[in-house]
Design a protein around this motif. Structure first.
Motif, PDB file in Angstrom:
ATOM      1  N   ALA A 280      -2.365   8.980   6.752  1.00  0.00           N
ATOM      2  CA  ALA A 280      -1.355   9.344   7.742  1.00  0.00           C
ATOM      3  C   ALA A 280      -0.530   8.124   8.149  1.00  0.00           C
ATOM      4  O   ALA A 280       0.694   8.217   8.328  1.00  0.00           O
ATOM      5  CB  ALA A 280      -2.025   9.959   8.965  1.00  0.00           C
ATOM      6  N   LEU A 281      -1.191   6.980   8.295  1.00  0.00           N
ATOM      7  CA  LEU A 281      -0.462   5.756   8.615  1.00  0.00           C
ATOM      8  C   LEU A 281       0.488   5.382   7.474  1.00  0.00           C
ATOM      9  O   LEU A 281       1.641   4.979   7.713  1.00  0.00           O
ATOM     10  CB  LEU A 281      -1.446   4.611   8.876  1.00  0.00           C
ATOM     11  CG  LEU A 281      -0.821   3.233   9.135  1.00  0.00           C
ATOM     12  CD1 LEU A 281       0.071   3.271  10.365  1.00  0.00           C
ATOM     13  CD2 LEU A 281      -1.907   2.173   9.284  1.00  0.00           C
ATOM     14  N   ALA A 282       0.013   5.516   6.236  1.00  0.00           N
ATOM     15  CA  ALA A 282       0.872   5.223   5.092  1.00  0.00           C
ATOM     16  C   ALA A 282       2.081   6.151   5.076  1.00  0.00           C
ATOM     17  O   ALA A 282       3.197   5.727   4.768  1.00  0.00           O
ATOM     18  CB  ALA A 282       0.080   5.353   3.787  1.00  0.00           C
ATOM     19  N   TRP A 283       1.885   7.433   5.413  1.00  0.00           N
ATOM     20  CA  TRP A 283       2.999   8.377   5.471  1.00  0.00           C
ATOM     21  C   TRP A 283       4.023   7.937   6.526  1.00  0.00           C
ATOM     22  O   TRP A 283       5.234   7.977   6.286  1.00  0.00           O
ATOM     23  CB  TRP A 283       2.486   9.771   5.794  1.00  0.00           C
ATOM     24  CG  TRP A 283       3.540  10.722   6.283  1.00  0.00           C
ATOM     25  CD1 TRP A 283       3.642  11.244   7.534  1.00  0.00           C
ATOM     26  CD2 TRP A 283       4.639  11.266   5.543  1.00  0.00           C
ATOM     27  NE1 TRP A 283       4.743  12.076   7.630  1.00  0.00           N
ATOM     28  CE2 TRP A 283       5.373  12.106   6.412  1.00  0.00           C
ATOM     29  CE3 TRP A 283       5.076  11.115   4.232  1.00  0.00           C
ATOM     30  CZ2 TRP A 283       6.505  12.788   6.011  1.00  0.00           C
ATOM     31  CZ3 TRP A 283       6.220  11.803   3.831  1.00  0.00           C
ATOM     32  CH2 TRP A 283       6.912  12.625   4.706  1.00  0.00           C
ATOM     33  N   ARG A 284       3.534   7.479   7.665  1.00  0.00           N
ATOM     34  CA  ARG A 284       4.440   7.020   8.720  1.00  0.00           C
ATOM     35  C   ARG A 284       5.255   5.819   8.264  1.00  0.00           C
ATOM     36  O   ARG A 284       6.435   5.700   8.594  1.00  0.00           O
ATOM     37  CB  ARG A 284       3.612   6.652   9.960  1.00  0.00           C
ATOM     38  CG  ARG A 284       4.420   6.079  11.119  1.00  0.00           C
ATOM     39  CD  ARG A 284       5.372   7.113  11.683  1.00  0.00           C
ATOM     40  NE  ARG A 284       6.134   6.579  12.796  1.00  0.00           N
ATOM     41  CZ  ARG A 284       7.240   5.840  12.678  1.00  0.00           C
ATOM     42  NH1 ARG A 284       7.710   5.543  11.481  1.00  0.00           N
ATOM     43  NH2 ARG A 284       7.872   5.407  13.747  1.00  0.00           N
ATOM     44  N   LEU A 285       4.656   4.943   7.476  1.00  0.00           N
ATOM     45  CA  LEU A 285       5.345   3.734   7.025  1.00  0.00           C
ATOM     46  C   LEU A 285       6.211   3.982   5.796  1.00  0.00           C
ATOM     47  O   LEU A 285       7.198   3.277   5.587  1.00  0.00           O
ATOM     48  CB  LEU A 285       4.308   2.642   6.701  1.00  0.00           C
ATOM     49  CG  LEU A 285       3.465   2.139   7.874  1.00  0.00           C
ATOM     50  CD1 LEU A 285       2.378   1.193   7.372  1.00  0.00           C
ATOM     51  CD2 LEU A 285       4.336   1.445   8.914  1.00  0.00           C
ATOM     52  N   GLN A 286       5.863   4.963   4.989  1.00  0.00           N
ATOM     53  CA  GLN A 286       6.524   5.145   3.701  1.00  0.00           C
ATOM     54  C   GLN A 286       7.576   6.258   3.690  1.00  0.00           C
ATOM     55  O   GLN A 286       8.382   6.326   2.768  1.00  0.00           O
ATOM     56  CB  GLN A 286       5.462   5.487   2.627  1.00  0.00           C
ATOM     57  CG  GLN A 286       4.416   4.423   2.408  1.00  0.00           C
ATOM     58  CD  GLN A 286       4.807   3.435   1.325  1.00  0.00           C
ATOM     59  OE1 GLN A 286       5.934   3.428   0.866  1.00  0.00           O
ATOM     60  NE2 GLN A 286       3.862   2.624   0.898  1.00  0.00           N
ATOM     61  N   ARG A 287       7.585   7.126   4.686  1.00  0.00           N
ATOM     62  CA  ARG A 287       8.412   8.323   4.592  1.00  0.00           C
ATOM     63  C   ARG A 287       9.908   8.019   4.517  1.00  0.00           C
ATOM     64  O   ARG A 287      10.656   8.705   3.792  1.00  0.00           O
ATOM     65  CB  ARG A 287       8.131   9.243   5.777  1.00  0.00           C
ATOM     66  CG  ARG A 287       8.446   8.644   7.148  1.00  0.00           C
ATOM     67  CD  ARG A 287       7.992   9.544   8.277  1.00  0.00           C
ATOM     68  NE  ARG A 287       8.328   8.977   9.586  1.00  0.00           N
ATOM     69  CZ  ARG A 287       7.972   9.519  10.738  1.00  0.00           C
ATOM     70  NH1 ARG A 287       7.253  10.634  10.736  1.00  0.00           N
ATOM     71  NH2 ARG A 287       8.328   8.958  11.883  1.00  0.00           N
ATOM     72  N   GLY A 288      10.360   6.997   5.236  1.00  0.00           N
ATOM     73  CA  GLY A 288      11.774   6.647   5.179  1.00  0.00           C
ATOM     74  C   GLY A 288      12.198   6.175   3.800  1.00  0.00           C
ATOM     75  O   GLY A 288      13.250   6.573   3.276  1.00  0.00           O
ATOM     76  N   THR A 289      11.366   5.332   3.198  1.00  0.00           N
ATOM     77  CA  THR A 289      11.661   4.833   1.852  1.00  0.00           C
ATOM     78  C   THR A 289      11.687   5.971   0.850  1.00  0.00           C
ATOM     79  O   THR A 289      12.580   6.040  -0.010  1.00  0.00           O
ATOM     80  CB  THR A 289      10.599   3.803   1.438  1.00  0.00           C
ATOM     81  OG1 THR A 289      10.569   2.742   2.399  1.00  0.00           O
ATOM     82  CG2 THR A 289      10.909   3.217   0.073  1.00  0.00           C
ATOM     83  N   LEU A 290      10.726   6.872   0.960  1.00  0.00           N
ATOM     84  CA  LEU A 290      10.678   8.010   0.040  1.00  0.00           C
ATOM     85  C   LEU A 290      11.922   8.881   0.186  1.00  0.00           C
ATOM     86  O   LEU A 290      12.503   9.325  -0.825  1.00  0.00           O
ATOM     87  CB  LEU A 290       9.423   8.840   0.324  1.00  0.00           C
ATOM     88  CG  LEU A 290       9.230  10.113  -0.510  1.00  0.00           C
ATOM     89  CD1 LEU A 290       9.155   9.783  -1.991  1.00  0.00           C
ATOM     90  CD2 LEU A 290       7.984  10.861  -0.057  1.00  0.00           C
ATOM     91  N   LEU A 291      12.366   9.123   1.403  1.00  0.00           N
ATOM     92  CA  LEU A 291      13.551   9.945   1.625  1.00  0.00           C
ATOM     93  C   LEU A 291      14.792   9.301   1.018  1.00  0.00           C
ATOM     94  O   LEU A 291      15.597   9.962   0.343  1.00  0.00           O
ATOM     95  CB  LEU A 291      13.747  10.164   3.125  1.00  0.00           C
ATOM     96  CG  LEU A 291      15.010  10.937   3.537  1.00  0.00           C
ATOM     97  CD1 LEU A 291      14.971  12.348   2.975  1.00  0.00           C
ATOM     98  CD2 LEU A 291      15.160  10.955   5.060  1.00  0.00           C
ATOM     99  N   VAL A 292      14.959   7.990   1.227  1.00  0.00           N
ATOM    100  CA  VAL A 292      16.149   7.298   0.710  1.00  0.00           C
ATOM    101  C   VAL A 292      16.187   7.340  -0.814  1.00  0.00           C
ATOM    102  O   VAL A 292      17.222   7.660  -1.425  1.00  0.00           O
ATOM    103  CB  VAL A 292      16.180   5.845   1.219  1.00  0.00           C
ATOM    104  CG1 VAL A 292      17.254   5.043   0.483  1.00  0.00           C
ATOM    105  CG2 VAL A 292      16.436   5.809   2.720  1.00  0.00           C
ATOM    106  N   TRP A 293      15.063   7.035  -1.452  1.00  0.00           N
ATOM    107  CA  TRP A 293      15.026   7.049  -2.914  1.00  0.00           C
ATOM    108  C   TRP A 293      15.282   8.453  -3.455  1.00  0.00           C
ATOM    109  O   TRP A 293      15.984   8.628  -4.452  1.00  0.00           O
ATOM    110  CB  TRP A 293      13.664   6.532  -3.408  1.00  0.00           C
ATOM    111  CG  TRP A 293      13.575   5.042  -3.461  1.00  0.00           C
ATOM    112  CD1 TRP A 293      13.131   4.211  -2.480  1.00  0.00           C
ATOM    113  CD2 TRP A 293      13.916   4.195  -4.564  1.00  0.00           C
ATOM    114  NE1 TRP A 293      13.175   2.899  -2.891  1.00  0.00           N
ATOM    115  CE2 TRP A 293      13.642   2.865  -4.171  1.00  0.00           C
ATOM    116  CE3 TRP A 293      14.405   4.421  -5.840  1.00  0.00           C
ATOM    117  CZ2 TRP A 293      13.859   1.771  -5.009  1.00  0.00           C
ATOM    118  CZ3 TRP A 293      14.625   3.331  -6.685  1.00  0.00           C
ATOM    119  CH2 TRP A 293      14.358   2.028  -6.268  1.00  0.00           C
ATOM    120  N   THR A 294      14.711   9.456  -2.812  1.00  0.00           N
ATOM    121  CA  THR A 294      14.884  10.829  -3.291  1.00  0.00           C
ATOM    122  C   THR A 294      16.342  11.262  -3.207  1.00  0.00           C
ATOM    123  O   THR A 294      16.906  11.806  -4.171  1.00  0.00           O
ATOM    124  CB  THR A 294      14.006  11.792  -2.485  1.00  0.00           C
ATOM    125  OG1 THR A 294      12.628  11.375  -2.577  1.00  0.00           O
ATOM    126  CG2 THR A 294      14.121  13.204  -3.011  1.00  0.00           C
TER     127      THR A 294
END
Length: 519
Positions: A280-294
Motif C-alpha cells: 500500500a505504501l508503494a502504491w502511494r509512492l508509485q501511483r503518480g509515476t504510473l499514471l504519467v507513463w500510462t
C-alpha cells in the motif's frame, strides 16, 4: 558563487559514467538515421515522394515537426524531430538530481558547511547540464557533417538539440526551488516539457503557427537545419536559459535550505487503513509515476497507430525502406513489420518505467525514508517486493493500455494488446537488472539507465544498419517474438523470465545482507 568550480568538478566526477554514456549513445542515433535515409532514399525522386506523402500529414507533423524540403539533410532533421524532447528531459533531470535531490538527501547541507557560496551548487548543476548538452550538439554536428551533408546544417541540427537542453536545464533549476521533494520538481519539469511539446505540435499542425514560437522545442525546428539556417534563434535559447537561471537564483535566495516556495499539503492526522502494508505504501509512492507513463505512452500509441496507413502508402514504391522496416520488425508484411517495430519501441519505453519504479527503492534508501519503515515490523524483502510489484505489474499495465490505444487508432481495436504484452519478458529483465544493481552496487544503481540506452541503440540503430547478430543478441528485446506477423515461441519467453527472476532474487538477497543505507 564561491566554490562553483569545485562543485562542478564534483558533479562531473559523480556523473563520469552516466554523462558520457548518454552523450555518446544519443549522438550515434542521428548518424544511424542518416545512413538509413541514404540507403532507403538513394535518389531525389524517392526523397521527393517521401516529402509529398508526409509534409502535409498532420499526424506526422505532430510527431516529428515540420518537413522543410526533400534533401537528405531535411529528411534527417525531420527524422530527429523527437530528439530535442529526450535531450530536454535529460537536462532537467540532471539539474534536479544535483540540486533538490542533494538537499533531500542532506548532502547539500554538508557541502554548504564548507567554504561554498549559497548558489554554487545550483550554478554547478546548471553548468554541467548545459555543458553536456553543448558537447552532445557538437558531436552530432561533427558526426553528421562527416557523412557528406553540409556542415552548416549539421551544426544547426546539433546546436538545436543543445538549445532545448539549455532551456530545460533552466526549467529544472526553477522547479527545484518550488517543491519540497525531488519527485515534485521532476513532475513540474516534465509537465513543462509536455506543454512545450504540445505547443510545438499545435503550432506546426494548425493555422496558429505562432504557438510554436512559445516552445523551446519549436525553436529547435525554427533554426531550420539544412533549410536556410536561422542562427539568430540560438540567441532565444541563450536568453531564456539565462533568464531561468537568474530566476532560480532569486528564488533560492528567498527560501531556507531544505524548504520550498510552494507550501506542502497537510497530511491526515492518522494514516488510512490502506497504508498498513508495504504494498500500500508503494502504491502511494508509485501511483503518480504510473499514471504519467500510462497517459504519455497511450498518447504516443494513438499517434503511431494513426500514421500506420501513411506508412503503408510510403512503402508501396520503396522497397529499400520496406526492407529496413522488415529488419526492425522481424520480417512479414510491411504493416506487420511497422507495427512490430512500434511494439519494440513501446517495450523499451515501458522498460524505462520499470527501471524508474525499481530505482524508487534506492531513492527511498538514499533519502533516509526507508529506515523508519524498516524499523517497524516490515522486513527488507517485503518492503522491496512492494516496489518491485509495481515495476513488474505496472509495466505490464502500461504496455496493455498502449497496445489498446495503438489498435484503436489503427482501427483494429484490442488486437494489438497481445503484441504489446509480448514485450513484457524483456521489460522484466531490465527491472531485474536494476534490482540486482541496487542489491550489489547501490551507488551505481543509476547504471540501469545506461543498460536501457545500450539496448535502445542496438534495437534502433543496430537493426537498421545490419549489425552482427551476436551483437544484437545482447539486447533481450532481440529475442522476443515479433508480433503482429511473426511466430510466437515460448522458449525465449521462458528464458527471459528466468533471467529476470534470477536477477531480481539475487538483488533481493544482496539487499537483505548489506548495510542500509549506503551513501
Amino acid at each position: 558563487m564561491t566554490g562553483t568550480w569545485s562543485l562542478l568538478r564534483l558533479v562531473l566526477r559523480r556523473d563520469r559514467l552516466l554523462m558520457p554514456l548518454w552523450i555518446a549513445g544519443l549522438a550515434i542515433a542521428p548518424m544511424g538515421y542518416l545512413s538509413s535515409i541514404k540507403a532507403a532514399y538513394p535518389d531525389a525522386a524517392a526523397r521527393q515522394h517521401f516529402y509529398d506523402l508526409n509534409a502535409s500529414s498532420a499526424t506526422f507533423v505532430v510527431r516529428n515537426g515540420p518537413l522543410y524540403g526533400s534533401s537528405v539533410g531535411n529528411l534527417l532533421a525531420w527524422q530527429c524531430g523527437f530528439v530535442p524532447v529526450v535531450v530536454g528531459l535529460i537536462a532537467l533531470l540532471t539539474v534536479v538530481r544535483h540540486t533538490r535531490t542533494e538537499e533531500e538527501a542532506g548532502r547539500r547541507e554538508l557541502t554548504g558547511a564548507t567554504v561554498v557560496g549559497r548558489h554554487a551548487g545550483l550554478a554547478a548543476a546548471v553548468l554541467s547540464s548545459c555543458g553536456a548538452c553543448l558537447v552532445f550538439g557538437i558531436l552530432v554536428g561533427l558526426g553528421v557533417g562527416a557523412q557528406g551533408v553540409p556542415f552548416a546544417g549539421a551544426f544547426a541540427l546539433g546546436l538545436g538539440f543543445s538549445l532545448v537542453g539549455w532551456v530545460f536545464a533552466g526549467v529544472g533549476a526553477v522547479a527545484a526551488q518550488l517543491t519540497w521533494g525531488a519527485s515534485g520538481a521532476r513532475g513540474i519539469g516534465i509537465g513543462v516539457l509536455v506543454l512545450a511539446f504540445l505547443l510545438r505540435a499545435a503550432g506546426d499542425s494548425g493555422s496558429a503557427g505562432w504557438l510554436a514560437w512559445l516552445s523551446p522545442i519549436g525553436w529547435a525546428h525554427r533554426l531550420r537545419p539544412f533549410a536556410g539556417e536561422q542562427w539568430w534563434v540560438l540567441a532565444l535559447g541563450v536568453f531564456a536559459t539565462g533568464l531561468l537561471s537568474a530566476a532560480a537564483v532569486a528564488l533560492s535566495a528567498r527560501r531556507d535550505l531544505g524548504a520550498a516556495l510552494l507550501p506542502a499539503r497537510l497530511g491526515r492526522a492518522t494514516a488510512k487503513a490502506s497504508l498498513r502494508s508495504p504494498l500500500a505504501l508503494a502504491w502511494r509512492l508509485q501511483r503518480g509515476t504510473l499514471l504519467v507513463w500510462t497517459v504519455c505512452l497511450a498518447l504516443v500509441g494513438l499517434l503511431m497507430g494513426g500514421v500506420a496507413q501513411n506508412v503503408a502508402e510510403m512503402m508501396r514504391d520503396n522497397k529499400a525502406v520496406a526492407d529496413v522496416l522488415s529488419r526492425m520488425g522481424g520480417g512479414g508484411g510491411v504493416m506487420d513489420a511497422y507495427l512490430a517495430g512500434t511494439m519494440t519501441l513501446f517495450g523499451l519505453a515501458a522498460a524505462g518505467y520499470a527501471i524508474q519504479a525499481t530505482l524508487k527503492l534506492r531513492a527511498e534508501e538514499a533519502a533516509g525514508r526507508a529506515e523508519p519503515v524498516l524499523a517497524t515490523a516490515v522486513g527488507r524483502i517485503g518492503w522491496a517486493l512492494g516496489h518491485l510489484a509495481f515495476a513488474l505489474i505496472g509495466s505490464t499495465f502500461v504496455l496493455a493500455v498502449t497496445g489498446l490505444a495503438t489498435g484503436l487508432a489503427y482501427g483494429t481495436g484490442a488486437s494489438l494488446v497481445p503484441a504489446a504484452l509480448a514485450q513484457v519478458p524483456a521489460v522484466w529483465v531490465l527491472a531485474g537488472l536494476a534490482a540486482l544493481l541496487i542489491g550489489f552496487l547501490p551507488r551505481f544503481a543509476a547504471a540501469a539507465w545506461g543498460l536501457l540506452g545500450a539496448f535502445l541503440l542496438l534495437s534502433l540503430v543496430g537493426s537498421a544498419l545490419r549489425w552482427n547478430d551476436a551483437v544484437l543478441g545482447i539486447s533481450p528485446f532481440a529475442h522476443l517474438p515479433k508480433l503482429p506477423g511473426g511466430t510466437f515461441s515460448v522458449t525465449p519467453v521462458i528464458w527471459l523470465v528466468a533471467i529476470a527472476l534470477v536477477a531480481g532474487i539475487g538483488g533481493l538477497a544482496a539487499l537483505r545482507r548489506r548495510d542500509m543505507p549506503v551513501g
